[in-house]
Design an enzyme around this catalytic site. Structure first.
Site, PDB file in Angstrom:
ATOM      1  N   TYR A  46      73.969  30.636  26.469  1.00  0.00           N
ATOM      2  CA  TYR A  46      73.025  29.856  27.284  1.00  0.00           C
ATOM      3  C   TYR A  46      72.087  30.784  28.059  1.00  0.00           C
ATOM      4  CZ  TYR A  46      76.497  26.484  25.952  1.00  0.00           C
ATOM      5  OH  TYR A  46      77.336  25.707  25.183  1.00  0.00           O
ATOM      6  N   GLU A  86      69.360  23.272  11.659  1.00  0.00           N
ATOM      7  CA  GLU A  86      70.545  22.502  12.064  1.00  0.00           C
ATOM      8  C   GLU A  86      70.375  21.023  11.745  1.00  0.00           C
ATOM      9  OE1 GLU A  86      72.662  23.692  15.454  1.00  0.00           O
ATOM     10  OE2 GLU A  86      72.601  21.703  16.331  1.00  0.00           O
ATOM     11  N   GLY A 103      82.879  22.107  23.552  1.00  0.00           N
ATOM     12  CA  GLY A 103      82.469  20.701  23.647  1.00  0.00           C
ATOM     13  C   GLY A 103      82.323  20.329  25.110  1.00  0.00           C
TER      14      GLY A 103
HETATM   15  P1  FAD Z   1      82.691  27.788  26.587  1.00  0.00           P
HETATM   16  O1  FAD Z   1      82.290  29.040  25.935  1.00  0.00           O
HETATM   17  O2  FAD Z   1      84.151  27.490  26.685  1.00  0.00           O
HETATM   18  O3  FAD Z   1      82.046  27.762  28.059  1.00  0.00           O
HETATM   19  C1  FAD Z   1      82.054  26.571  28.836  1.00  0.00           C
HETATM   20  C2  FAD Z   1      82.044  26.911  30.319  1.00  0.00           C
HETATM   21  O4  FAD Z   1      83.302  27.471  30.699  1.00  0.00           O
HETATM   22  C3  FAD Z   1      80.996  27.943  30.736  1.00  0.00           C
HETATM   23  O5  FAD Z   1      80.535  27.584  32.011  1.00  0.00           O
HETATM   24  C4  FAD Z   1      81.754  29.256  30.772  1.00  0.00           C
HETATM   25  O6  FAD Z   1      81.201  30.175  31.707  1.00  0.00           O
HETATM   26  C5  FAD Z   1      83.154  28.803  31.202  1.00  0.00           C
HETATM   27  N1  FAD Z   1      84.215  29.581  30.563  1.00  0.00           N
HETATM   28  C6  FAD Z   1      84.249  29.987  29.264  1.00  0.00           C
HETATM   29  N2  FAD Z   1      85.402  30.630  29.000  1.00  0.00           N
HETATM   30  C7  FAD Z   1      86.117  30.635  30.154  1.00  0.00           C
HETATM   31  C8  FAD Z   1      87.413  31.133  30.511  1.00  0.00           C
HETATM   32  N3  FAD Z   1      88.190  31.751  29.613  1.00  0.00           N
HETATM   33  N4  FAD Z   1      87.834  30.946  31.797  1.00  0.00           N
HETATM   34  C9  FAD Z   1      87.052  30.308  32.714  1.00  0.00           C
HETATM   35  N5  FAD Z   1      85.827  29.822  32.424  1.00  0.00           N
HETATM   36  C10 FAD Z   1      85.368  29.969  31.157  1.00  0.00           C
HETATM   37  N6  FAD Z   1      78.716  20.233  21.402  1.00  0.00           N
HETATM   38  C11 FAD Z   1      79.353  19.421  20.506  1.00  0.00           C
HETATM   39  O7  FAD Z   1      80.101  18.525  20.940  1.00  0.00           O
HETATM   40  N7  FAD Z   1      79.175  19.548  19.163  1.00  0.00           N
HETATM   41  C12 FAD Z   1      78.386  20.511  18.629  1.00  0.00           C
HETATM   42  O8  FAD Z   1      78.251  20.615  17.414  1.00  0.00           O
HETATM   43  C13 FAD Z   1      77.701  21.403  19.513  1.00  0.00           C
HETATM   44  N8  FAD Z   1      76.918  22.420  19.052  1.00  0.00           N
HETATM   45  C14 FAD Z   1      76.342  23.305  19.925  1.00  0.00           C
HETATM   46  C15 FAD Z   1      75.613  24.377  19.422  1.00  0.00           C
HETATM   47  C16 FAD Z   1      75.010  25.299  20.287  1.00  0.00           C
HETATM   48  C17 FAD Z   1      74.244  26.453  19.728  1.00  0.00           C
HETATM   49  C18 FAD Z   1      75.131  25.119  21.687  1.00  0.00           C
HETATM   50  C19 FAD Z   1      74.468  26.084  22.620  1.00  0.00           C
HETATM   51  C20 FAD Z   1      75.862  24.070  22.210  1.00  0.00           C
HETATM   52  C21 FAD Z   1      76.497  23.141  21.340  1.00  0.00           C
HETATM   53  N9  FAD Z   1      77.270  22.084  21.808  1.00  0.00           N
HETATM   54  C22 FAD Z   1      77.902  21.218  20.924  1.00  0.00           C
HETATM   55  C23 FAD Z   1      77.404  21.844  23.257  1.00  0.00           C
HETATM   56  C24 FAD Z   1      78.643  22.578  23.841  1.00  0.00           C
HETATM   57  O9  FAD Z   1      79.815  22.027  23.307  1.00  0.00           O
HETATM   58  C25 FAD Z   1      78.611  22.406  25.363  1.00  0.00           C
HETATM   59  O10 FAD Z   1      77.517  23.103  25.909  1.00  0.00           O
HETATM   60  C26 FAD Z   1      79.901  22.734  26.114  1.00  0.00           C
HETATM   61  O11 FAD Z   1      79.761  22.260  27.454  1.00  0.00           O
HETATM   62  C27 FAD Z   1      80.247  24.208  26.195  1.00  0.00           C
HETATM   63  O12 FAD Z   1      80.678  24.680  24.985  1.00  0.00           O
HETATM   64  P2  FAD Z   1      80.927  26.276  24.800  1.00  0.00           P
HETATM   65  O13 FAD Z   1      81.529  26.431  23.471  1.00  0.00           O
HETATM   66  O14 FAD Z   1      79.706  27.018  25.126  1.00  0.00           O
HETATM   67  O15 FAD Z   1      82.035  26.500  25.927  1.00  0.00           O
END
Ligand code: FAD
Length: 286
Positions: free
Chosen positions: A144, A17, A107
């Site tokens: 996670y 990455e 995000g």
């Molecule tokens: P989601 O999958 O939406 O989950 C976020 C939270 O909401 C979780 O607690 C989940 O349980 C809850 N949730 C999910 N869906 C629902 C629903 N439908 N209803 C109710 N609750 C729900 N950040 C950046 O800004 N740029 C990046 O390039 C970046 N790359 C990353 C790469 C990896 C491999 C990882 C692990 C993280 C990365 N992040 C990045 C950080 C990430 O954006 C944050 O951890 C963010 O807080 C959660 O993103 P997510 O896509 O996992 O969210």
């Protein structure tokens, strides 16, 4: 090349990455680092998306650079600060440049966010929109092993993850972890929840003392005693800490491979020397 095809081939993958520069001034040094990492021929390279979308132009540019080297590119895309229109624009650009793989993310929520005015609340909505835009995009999601910090409990987090996978994720990449046992337990929980897409294990080589508190704060990952001891003993000696950090990450990867985990992603932090050292350590194992 679609990442899902690489992951489903049965052969081990080692991906890397990189992150884009925050300003135009640093683009050349990042491009140099990206080219040097690409020369190591990782299975694919991912490029992150700056929080708030401020670096989206650079994400596209770096993804395109990666693709031009012949290494498959994975562009990250986050949605919490985006409108449907900005997402469509970003998808059009990626499509035009032949980038086939997207990591769909929510995000982190910026402070003071007015949630009533958002186009997107969670990553599953972005996954749906990407697949609607072009079902041919290969889409990944984040997961996670220690639970997402916003989730009230394990079960809810896994239920939400299932929702994201069902929306169209072809694979998942984990948050960094420093204790493989936590990852193995997580895999059992995924299987119990009926999540069967490939899961890529995210490994972060910690190579300097400053990185430790920043990384732990951002990822909220558990720091095993063995790792803490290593930082205490070598943290003040930069060369020793770098060597120890590379060995710790290598050791984690060897344990994963030995236990049948085939897909490893290294958070290289744009450091070609660290990436190369880990690859050399694994030269007969992959
Ligand atoms: P989601 O999958 O939406 O989950 C976020 C939270 O909401 C979780 O607690 C989940 O349980 C809850 N949730 C999910 N869906 C629902 C629903 N439908 N209803 C109710 N609750 C729900 N950040 C950046 O800004 N740029 C990046 O390039 C970046 N790359 C990353 C790469 C990896 C491999 C990882 C692990 C993280 C990365 N992040 C990045 C950080 C990430 O954006 C944050 O951890 C963010 O807080 C959660 O993103 P997510 O896509 O996992 O969210």
């Amino acid at each position: 090349m679609k990442i899902k095809d690489l992951l489903n081939s049965g052969n081990p993958t080692l991906s890397m990455e990189v992150f884009p520069p925050k300003t135009d001034a640093n683009i050349e040094s990042v491009e140099k680092a990206v080219a040097a990492i690409a020369k190591l021929s990782p299975s694919f390279m991912s490029v992150t998306y700056g929080a708030g979308g401020g670096t989206s132009v650079h994400t596209v540019r770096i993804a395109s650079n990666i693709r031009a080297t012949g290494v498959p590119a994975l562009a990250h895309l986050s949605c919490i600060s985006s409108t449907k229109e900005t997402v469509r624009t970003q998808l059009s650009k990626l499509q035009e440049l032949g980038i086939e793989n997207i990591l769909a993310l929510r995000g982190d929520k910026p402070e003071g966010l007015d949630e009533s005015r958002l186009d997107y609340h969670y990553a599953n909505e972005l996954v749906e929109d990407i697949k609607r835009f072009n079902p041919d995009f290969c889409v990944g999601g984040a997961c996670y092993p220690e639970g997402h910090p916003d989730a009230p409990d394990w079960k809810t987090d896994i239920k939400n993850l299932k929702r994201k996978v069902d929306a169209g994720c072809d694979f998942l990449t984990t948050q960094m972890f420093f204790d493989n046992g936590l990852f193995y337990s997580f895999l059992y929980r995924l299987r119990d929840a009926g999540i069967h897409v490939p899961v890529i294990a995210g490994i972060m080589p910690i190579t300097n003392e400053k990185q430790v508190s920043r990384t732990m704060k951002l990822s909220q990952a558990f720091m095993p005693t063995r790792f803490r001891a290593l930082v205490d003993r070598f943290g003040s000696n930069p060369e020793a800490m770098k060597q120890a950090g590379i060995i710790y990450a290598t050791d984690q990867i060897i344990d994963l491979l030995a236990n049948g985990v085939n897909n490893i992603h290294i958070y290289t932090m744009n450091k070609p020397d660290v990436s190369e050292a880990i690859m050399k350590n694994l030269s007969h194992l992959m």
